[in-house]
Structures are given as structure tokens and as C-alpha cells.
Design a protein around this motif. Structure first.
Motif, PDB file in Angstrom:
ATOM      1  N   SER A  62       0.803  -1.221   0.000  1.00  0.00           N
ATOM      2  CA  SER A  62       0.000   0.000   0.000  1.00  0.00           C
ATOM      3  C   SER A  62       0.838   1.274   0.000  1.00  0.00           C
ATOM      4  O   SER A  62       0.369   2.311  -0.421  1.00  0.00           O
ATOM      5  N   ASN A  63       2.075   1.228   0.437  1.00  0.00           N
ATOM      6  CA  ASN A  63       2.905   2.431   0.479  1.00  0.00           C
ATOM      7  C   ASN A  63       3.719   2.631  -0.800  1.00  0.00           C
ATOM      8  O   ASN A  63       4.606   3.456  -0.840  1.00  0.00           O
ATOM      9  N   GLU A  64       3.424   1.888  -1.846  1.00  0.00           N
ATOM     10  CA  GLU A  64       4.224   1.970  -3.065  1.00  0.00           C
ATOM     11  C   GLU A  64       3.616   2.855  -4.141  1.00  0.00           C
ATOM     12  O   GLU A  64       4.063   2.832  -5.266  1.00  0.00           O
ATOM     13  N   GLY A  65       2.619   3.624  -3.827  1.00  0.00           N
ATOM     14  CA  GLY A  65       2.033   4.511  -4.814  1.00  0.00           C
ATOM     15  C   GLY A  65       0.933   3.831  -5.612  1.00  0.00           C
ATOM     16  O   GLY A  65       0.827   2.612  -5.659  1.00  0.00           O
ATOM     17  N   ASP A  66       0.100   4.637  -6.222  1.00  0.00           N
ATOM     18  CA  ASP A  66      -1.042   4.111  -6.948  1.00  0.00           C
ATOM     19  C   ASP A  66      -0.731   3.752  -8.387  1.00  0.00           C
ATOM     20  O   ASP A  66      -1.470   3.002  -9.001  1.00  0.00           O
ATOM     21  N   ALA A  67       0.348   4.288  -8.936  1.00  0.00           N
ATOM     22  CA  ALA A  67       0.721   3.991 -10.321  1.00  0.00           C
ATOM     23  C   ALA A  67       2.237   4.076 -10.446  1.00  0.00           C
ATOM     24  O   ALA A  67       2.881   4.873  -9.768  1.00  0.00           O
ATOM     25  N   ILE A  68       2.775   3.217 -11.312  1.00  0.00           N
ATOM     26  CA  ILE A  68       4.224   3.167 -11.494  1.00  0.00           C
ATOM     27  C   ILE A  68       4.558   3.191 -12.979  1.00  0.00           C
ATOM     28  O   ILE A  68       3.729   2.847 -13.825  1.00  0.00           O
ATOM     29  N   SER A  69       5.780   3.581 -13.272  1.00  0.00           N
ATOM     30  CA  SER A  69       6.254   3.618 -14.655  1.00  0.00           C
ATOM     31  C   SER A  69       6.499   2.197 -15.156  1.00  0.00           C
ATOM     32  O   SER A  69       6.603   1.247 -14.366  1.00  0.00           O
ATOM     33  N   ILE A  70       6.636   2.050 -16.454  1.00  0.00           N
ATOM     34  CA  ILE A  70       6.931   0.739 -17.032  1.00  0.00           C
ATOM     35  C   ILE A  70       8.286   0.215 -16.528  1.00  0.00           C
ATOM     36  O   ILE A  70       8.367  -0.948 -16.113  1.00  0.00           O
ATOM     37  N   PRO A  71       9.347   1.020 -16.513  1.00  0.00           N
ATOM     38  CA  PRO A  71      10.614   0.492 -15.965  1.00  0.00           C
ATOM     39  C   PRO A  71      10.486   0.028 -14.504  1.00  0.00           C
ATOM     40  O   PRO A  71      11.049  -0.994 -14.120  1.00  0.00           O
ATOM     41  N   GLU A  72       9.711   0.747 -13.709  1.00  0.00           N
ATOM     42  CA  GLU A  72       9.504   0.346 -12.313  1.00  0.00           C
ATOM     43  C   GLU A  72       8.674  -0.932 -12.236  1.00  0.00           C
ATOM     44  O   GLU A  72       8.958  -1.824 -11.441  1.00  0.00           O
ATOM     45  N   PHE A  73       7.643  -1.048 -13.071  1.00  0.00           N
ATOM     46  CA  PHE A  73       6.848  -2.279 -13.148  1.00  0.00           C
ATOM     47  C   PHE A  73       7.769  -3.463 -13.464  1.00  0.00           C
ATOM     48  O   PHE A  73       7.686  -4.512 -12.827  1.00  0.00           O
ATOM     49  N   LYS A  83      -2.208   6.579 -19.861  1.00  0.00           N
ATOM     50  CA  LYS A  83      -1.376   7.715 -20.245  1.00  0.00           C
ATOM     51  C   LYS A  83      -1.743   8.891 -19.354  1.00  0.00           C
ATOM     52  O   LYS A  83      -2.919   9.213 -19.191  1.00  0.00           O
ATOM     53  N   VAL A  84      -0.719   9.501 -18.777  1.00  0.00           N
ATOM     54  CA  VAL A  84      -0.899  10.705 -17.969  1.00  0.00           C
ATOM     55  C   VAL A  84       0.087  11.719 -18.517  1.00  0.00           C
ATOM     56  O   VAL A  84       1.288  11.618 -18.276  1.00  0.00           O
ATOM     57  N   GLY A  85      -0.438  12.631 -19.324  1.00  0.00           N
ATOM     58  CA  GLY A  85       0.451  13.539 -20.040  1.00  0.00           C
ATOM     59  C   GLY A  85       1.305  12.717 -20.989  1.00  0.00           C
ATOM     60  O   GLY A  85       0.799  11.944 -21.784  1.00  0.00           O
ATOM     61  N   ARG A  86       2.617  12.843 -20.863  1.00  0.00           N
ATOM     62  CA  ARG A  86       3.528  12.078 -21.715  1.00  0.00           C
ATOM     63  C   ARG A  86       3.964  10.770 -21.077  1.00  0.00           C
ATOM     64  O   ARG A  86       4.687   9.997 -21.686  1.00  0.00           O
ATOM     65  N   ARG A  87       3.541  10.541 -19.843  1.00  0.00           N
ATOM     66  CA  ARG A  87       3.962   9.338 -19.109  1.00  0.00           C
ATOM     67  C   ARG A  87       3.016   8.172 -19.359  1.00  0.00           C
ATOM     68  O   ARG A  87       1.815   8.361 -19.544  1.00  0.00           O
ATOM     69  N   THR A  88       3.559   6.969 -19.356  1.00  0.00           N
ATOM     70  CA  THR A  88       2.773   5.742 -19.431  1.00  0.00           C
ATOM     71  C   THR A  88       2.927   5.046 -18.095  1.00  0.00           C
ATOM     72  O   THR A  88       4.052   4.765 -17.659  1.00  0.00           O
ATOM     73  N   LEU A  89       1.805   4.786 -17.440  1.00  0.00           N
ATOM     74  CA  LEU A  89       1.833   4.221 -16.100  1.00  0.00           C
ATOM     75  C   LEU A  89       1.000   2.950 -16.010  1.00  0.00           C
ATOM     76  O   LEU A  89       0.065   2.747 -16.793  1.00  0.00           O
ATOM     77  N   VAL A  90       1.326   2.135 -15.013  1.00  0.00           N
ATOM     78  CA  VAL A  90       0.562   0.937 -14.690  1.00  0.00           C
ATOM     79  C   VAL A  90       0.000   1.162 -13.286  1.00  0.00           C
ATOM     80  O   VAL A  90       0.765   1.418 -12.341  1.00  0.00           O
ATOM     81  N   SER A  91      -1.310   1.074 -13.146  1.00  0.00           N
ATOM     82  CA  SER A  91      -1.911   1.267 -11.824  1.00  0.00           C
ATOM     83  C   SER A  91      -1.667   0.055 -10.947  1.00  0.00           C
ATOM     84  O   SER A  91      -1.369  -1.040 -11.428  1.00  0.00           O
ATOM     85  N   ARG A  92      -1.786   0.245  -9.662  1.00  0.00           N
ATOM     86  CA  ARG A  92      -1.643  -0.857  -8.710  1.00  0.00           C
ATOM     87  C   ARG A  92      -2.638  -1.965  -9.047  1.00  0.00           C
ATOM     88  O   ARG A  92      -2.292  -3.152  -9.068  1.00  0.00           O
ATOM     89  N   GLU A  93      -3.874  -1.574  -9.353  1.00  0.00           N
ATOM     90  CA  GLU A  93      -4.913  -2.554  -9.672  1.00  0.00           C
ATOM     91  C   GLU A  93      -4.580  -3.337 -10.948  1.00  0.00           C
ATOM     92  O   GLU A  93      -4.773  -4.549 -11.008  1.00  0.00           O
ATOM     93  N   ALA A  94      -4.064  -2.643 -11.959  1.00  0.00           N
ATOM     94  CA  ALA A  94      -3.708  -3.310 -13.217  1.00  0.00           C
ATOM     95  C   ALA A  94      -2.561  -4.285 -13.005  1.00  0.00           C
ATOM     96  O   ALA A  94      -2.554  -5.384 -13.580  1.00  0.00           O
ATOM     97  N   ALA A  95      -1.589  -3.926 -12.173  1.00  0.00           N
ATOM     98  CA  ALA A  95      -0.467  -4.830 -11.883  1.00  0.00           C
ATOM     99  C   ALA A  95      -0.960  -6.067 -11.143  1.00  0.00           C
ATOM    100  O   ALA A  95      -0.561  -7.194 -11.460  1.00  0.00           O
TER     101      ALA A  95
END
Length: 70
Positions: A3-14, A39-51
């Protein structure tokens, strides 16, 4: 993820958290087996739920198939 790892992470972090290379990530994404992304602006993220969903799907796909008795 914890729960302390944030709600969304970058692809390299995933990739780091799941111990796969970025190249492998893009390979499985092309084949339709990657996690849902946003997509959030120019960033591509993976949500905690999606992971979490991706991990469940990969576990289910890897489970041994036991034939049904006839």
C-alpha cells in the motif's frame, strides 16, 4: 505491491518489481499479455490494480491443467 508503493508506477519500475526486462515487457505487451496501462500527459503508467490483475492472470495461465474425469 504494498500500500505504500504509490497508486501507479512507470513501465521500468513495473519491470523492476516483476523482475522482467523492459524488452520482455514490450514483447508481452505486443502479444496482448501486458498489464493495462494509462497515459498521464507524456507518461505511461501501470496502476496498482492493473499490476495485481496482471499477476492474477499470469498465475492462472501458468496453473497446471487437470483433466476432468469422464
Amino acid at each position: 505491491m504494498h500500500s505504500n508503493e504509490g497508486d501507479a508506477i512507470s513501465i521500468p519500475e513495473f519491470c523492476r518489481r516483476h523482475q522482467i526486462s523492459v524488452g520482455m515487457y514490450f514483447k508481452i505487451a505486443r502479444e496482448g499479455f501486458g498489464p493495462r496501462i494509462m497515459k498521464v500527459g507524456r507518461r505511461t503508467l501501470v496502476s496498482r490494480e492493473a499490476a495485481e490483475e496482471w499477476r492474477r492472470e499470469r498465475e492462472a495461465a501458468s496453473a497446471p491443467r487437470i483433466p476432468e474425469a469422464v
